[in-house]
Scaffold this motif. Structure first.
Motif, short mmCIF file in Angstrom:
data_model
loop_
_atom_site.label_atom_id
_atom_site.label_comp_id
_atom_site.label_asym_id
_atom_site.label_seq_id
_atom_site.Cartn_x
_atom_site.Cartn_y
_atom_site.Cartn_z
N PRO A 116 -23.66 -43.80 -89.81
CA PRO A 116 -24.33 -42.72 -90.55
C PRO A 116 -23.48 -41.45 -90.56
O PRO A 116 -22.88 -41.08 -89.54
N LEU A 117 -23.41 -40.81 -91.71
CA LEU A 117 -22.59 -39.61 -91.90
C LEU A 117 -23.34 -38.63 -92.79
O LEU A 117 -23.81 -39.00 -93.87
N ILE A 118 -23.44 -37.39 -92.35
CA ILE A 118 -24.04 -36.35 -93.20
C ILE A 118 -22.93 -35.43 -93.69
O ILE A 118 -22.09 -34.98 -92.90
N LEU A 119 -22.88 -35.20 -95.00
CA LEU A 119 -21.88 -34.32 -95.62
C LEU A 119 -22.61 -33.04 -96.01
O LEU A 119 -23.57 -33.10 -96.79
N VAL A 120 -22.15 -31.90 -95.48
CA VAL A 120 -22.88 -30.65 -95.74
C VAL A 120 -22.01 -29.69 -96.57
O VAL A 120 -20.91 -29.32 -96.16
N HIS A 121 -22.55 -29.32 -97.73
CA HIS A 121 -21.80 -28.52 -98.72
C HIS A 121 -21.91 -27.02 -98.43
O HIS A 121 -22.66 -26.59 -97.56
N GLY A 122 -21.19 -26.24 -99.20
CA GLY A 122 -21.22 -24.79 -99.04
C GLY A 122 -21.59 -24.06 -100.32
O GLY A 122 -22.26 -24.62 -101.20
N TRP A 123 -21.17 -22.80 -100.43
CA TRP A 123 -21.41 -21.98 -101.62
C TRP A 123 -20.07 -21.68 -102.25
O TRP A 123 -19.13 -21.35 -101.53
N VAL A 204 -23.17 -25.08 -90.60
CA VAL A 204 -24.32 -25.91 -90.23
C VAL A 204 -23.85 -27.15 -89.45
O VAL A 204 -24.38 -27.48 -88.39
N ALA A 205 -22.85 -27.83 -89.98
CA ALA A 205 -22.40 -29.09 -89.37
C ALA A 205 -21.79 -28.85 -87.99
O ALA A 205 -21.95 -29.66 -87.08
N TYR A 206 -21.10 -27.71 -87.83
CA TYR A 206 -20.53 -27.43 -86.51
C TYR A 206 -21.65 -27.13 -85.51
O TYR A 206 -21.55 -27.48 -84.34
N ASP A 207 -22.72 -26.49 -85.97
CA ASP A 207 -23.86 -26.26 -85.08
C ASP A 207 -24.45 -27.60 -84.63
O ASP A 207 -24.83 -27.76 -83.46
N LEU A 208 -24.50 -28.56 -85.54
CA LEU A 208 -24.98 -29.89 -85.17
C LEU A 208 -24.01 -30.52 -84.16
O LEU A 208 -24.43 -31.09 -83.15
N TYR A 209 -22.71 -30.41 -84.46
CA TYR A 209 -21.69 -30.98 -83.56
C TYR A 209 -21.81 -30.36 -82.16
O TYR A 209 -21.75 -31.07 -81.15
N ALA A 210 -21.98 -29.04 -82.11
CA ALA A 210 -21.94 -28.32 -80.84
C ALA A 210 -23.24 -28.41 -80.05
O ALA A 210 -23.22 -28.41 -78.82
N ASN A 211 -24.37 -28.48 -80.75
CA ASN A 211 -25.66 -28.32 -80.07
C ASN A 211 -26.57 -29.54 -80.11
O ASN A 211 -27.68 -29.47 -79.58
N TYR A 212 -26.15 -30.60 -80.73
CA TYR A 212 -26.97 -31.82 -80.79
C TYR A 212 -26.12 -32.97 -80.25
O TYR A 212 -25.85 -33.95 -80.94
N ASN A 213 -25.66 -32.79 -79.01
CA ASN A 213 -24.63 -33.70 -78.51
C ASN A 213 -25.13 -35.10 -78.20
O ASN A 213 -24.33 -36.00 -78.00
#
Ligand SMILES: *[C@@H]1O[C@H](CO)[C@@H](O)[C@H](O)[C@H]1NC(C)=O
Ligand SMILES: *[C@@H]1O[C@H](CO)[C@@H](O)[C@H](O)[C@H]1NC(C)=O
Ligand SMILES: *[C@@H]1O[C@H](CO)[C@@H](O)[C@H](O)[C@H]1NC(C)=O
Ligand SMILES: *[C@@H]1O[C@H](CO)[C@@H](O)[C@H](O)[C@H]1NC(C)=O
Ligand SMILES: *[C@@H]1O[C@H](CO)[C@@H](O)[C@H](O)[C@H]1NC(C)=O
Length: 409
Positions: A116-123, A204-213
């Motif tokens: 599973p992979l989530i791709l998170v876009h920007g502005w 957003v994705a780095y927050d997931l990486y850092a805080n949802y270990n």
């Protein structure tokens, strides 16, 4: 006695109960009824007959000729129906999470072992920023006797196109990360997953990486939420750059001195700008199109870049037709100082992969990326910019696959 068939049916029923909780529904894009009005507005918009100071080129914003070319293409050769049909080839859904309607693509691989992979876009992007890479990432790929494929999930950030705006002005990227973790774990039922992010999506994705270990077991980034170093700071850390690496560093200096006006306006007065451009497709084209044009590789449209005018017009059309330009820019106001000046390692042992594209308008050397995660691989690509899924899709696909191959051991 339960046969395996009835057991299967019972399991299917049990799974169907989860969608009920989140009101999971298939979704199709249908904005056709708004297109005629949009095209009329575009057609009726007057632009200056000639530029005042053409000699300054792109230094003071989008060139009039570029805007005219895009505008003319929008009302003539650009065919919304074709673009809409292509985007509808993906499997779209909506779910209700914490009171928000979250739109997402859920493109599954046929491979039972897909990661599973989530791709998170920007502005100023949307889920459409990833269109060229979604299906290739779902397909089974073999390298050195190992295989990899992904179940790809591409959500729309709150306030972007088909996702509803965030609940209030206090909403931050951390709230979005929590909602997206719920999407992956509870709505879609993945115990663990991997993340990729770019621009705001990387925040957003780095927050997931850092805080949802416990749930995020790998991260691939083309942008990390740490303030890039100035040339002086790099020198002070004894980091020397090759001529290729000097390109994104000089673009960062340019962006942070003369290229970030849009950022400050969106972070301070989103209402003024949002209302001004709310019903103006050409206004949005000038504002958003300038960023697509300026932050991509200057060779845009020549292989491997797929960034012709068509995806730019599709992207602006998505904002206009969903009336979400105004809600999209609030992310800047809601997250003051989203990039940290302190580089530090988060509490996770999940592998981190980083791809640096030369014409991105930020530069992070390998030494610094190593400070913010369990860095396994750092790639530098001489072709590509801020929108790598359009600028250089083969490189982005290969680098994201490298993460999966590593996880396969
Ligand atoms: C744009 O305006 C021109 C001239 O008024 C007209 O001929 C053309 O049909 C219009 N196109 C659209 C898409 O409205
Ligand atoms: C904003 O919305 C979030 C999520 O619904 C909520 O937790 C928070 O308390 C709200 N904040 C304010 C100031 O209303
Ligand atoms: C940079 O190199 C100089 C000279 O070798 C050394 O004195 C200094 O400590 C180094 N600085 C860092 C941050 O490594
Ligand atoms: C972006 O704008 C700057 C000037 O502000 C210019 O130097 C640079 O070449 C532009 N890049 C592209 C790809 O248009
Ligand atoms: C995950 O995060 C928690 C809380 O920050 C920390 O105690 C734990 O050691 C972390 N686990 C890993 C594998 O880093």
């Amino acid at each position: 006695m339960l046969s395996s068939l009835t057991l299967g049916l019972l399991l299917a029923t049990a799974c169907a109960a989860t969608p009920g909780k989140f009101n999971l529904r298939p979704f199709k894009i249908d904005l056709s009824s708004e297109v005629a009005r949009m095209k009329t507005l575009v057609n009726n918009t007057r632009l200056p007959s000639h530029d005042l100071y053409p000699e300054v080129g792109i230094a003071n914003g989008i060139e009039l000729g570029t805007l005219e070319e895009l505008k003319n293409e929008w009302t003539t050769s650009f065919d919304w129906e074709t673009q809409q049909a292509e985007l509808n080839e993906f499997s779209h859904f909506t779910a209700e999470i914490e009171g928000l309607t979250v739109h997402f693509i859920n493109q599954k691989s046929t491979d039972p072992d897909a990661i599973p992979l989530i791709l998170v876009h920007g502005w100023p992007g949307s889920f459409q920023e990833f269109a060229p890479v979604i299906k290739p990432l779902t397909s089974l790929h073999s390298t050195d006797g190992k295989t990899v494929s992904y179940n790809v999930v591409v959500p729309s950030l709150p306030g972007f196109v088909f996702s509803s705006p965030s609940a209030n002005a206090s909403w931050t990227y951390k709230d979005t990360a929590r909602v997206f973790n719920t999407l992956m774990t509870e709505v879609l039922g993945y115990e663990t997953y991997t993340v990729h992010g770019t621009d705001w999506g990387a925040v957003v994705a780095y927050d997931l990486y850092a805080n949802y270990n416990t749930t995020v077991r790998g991260g691939h980034f083309v942008f990390v939420p740490f303030v890039p170093l100035t040339p002086e700071q790099l020198a002070a850390e004894n980091i020397t750059l090759t001529p290729e690496e000097a390109i994104p560093e000089s673009l960062y200096v340019m962006w942070s001195t003369t290229g970030d006006g849009y950022f400050h306006e969106q972070a301070t007065r989103p209402k003024n700008l949002g209302f001004a451009l709310y019903d103006s497709p050409v206004g949005q084209l000038s504002w958003i199109g300038s960023i697509w044009k300026n932050m991509s590789d200057p060779r845009a449209g020549t292989p491997p870049s797929l960034l012709s005018n068509t995806p730019i017009l599709t992207s602006v059309s998505l904002y206009f037709l969903t009336s979400s330009f105004y809600s999209s820019i609030w992310i800047y106001e809601q997250n003051q100082n989203p990039l940290s000046t302190v580089y530090s390692k988060p509490p996770t042992d999940a592998p981190l992969f980083f791809s640096m594209f030369a014409y991105n308008q930020d530069y992070w050397p390998e030494e610094k990326v190593r400070e913010v995660g369990n860095l396994i691989s750092y790639e530098f690509h001489e072709f590509g910019g801020h929108f790598p899924a359009w600028d250089n899709p083969p490189a982005l696909i290969e680098d994201i696959r490298a993460m999966g191959l590593f996880l396969r051991g």
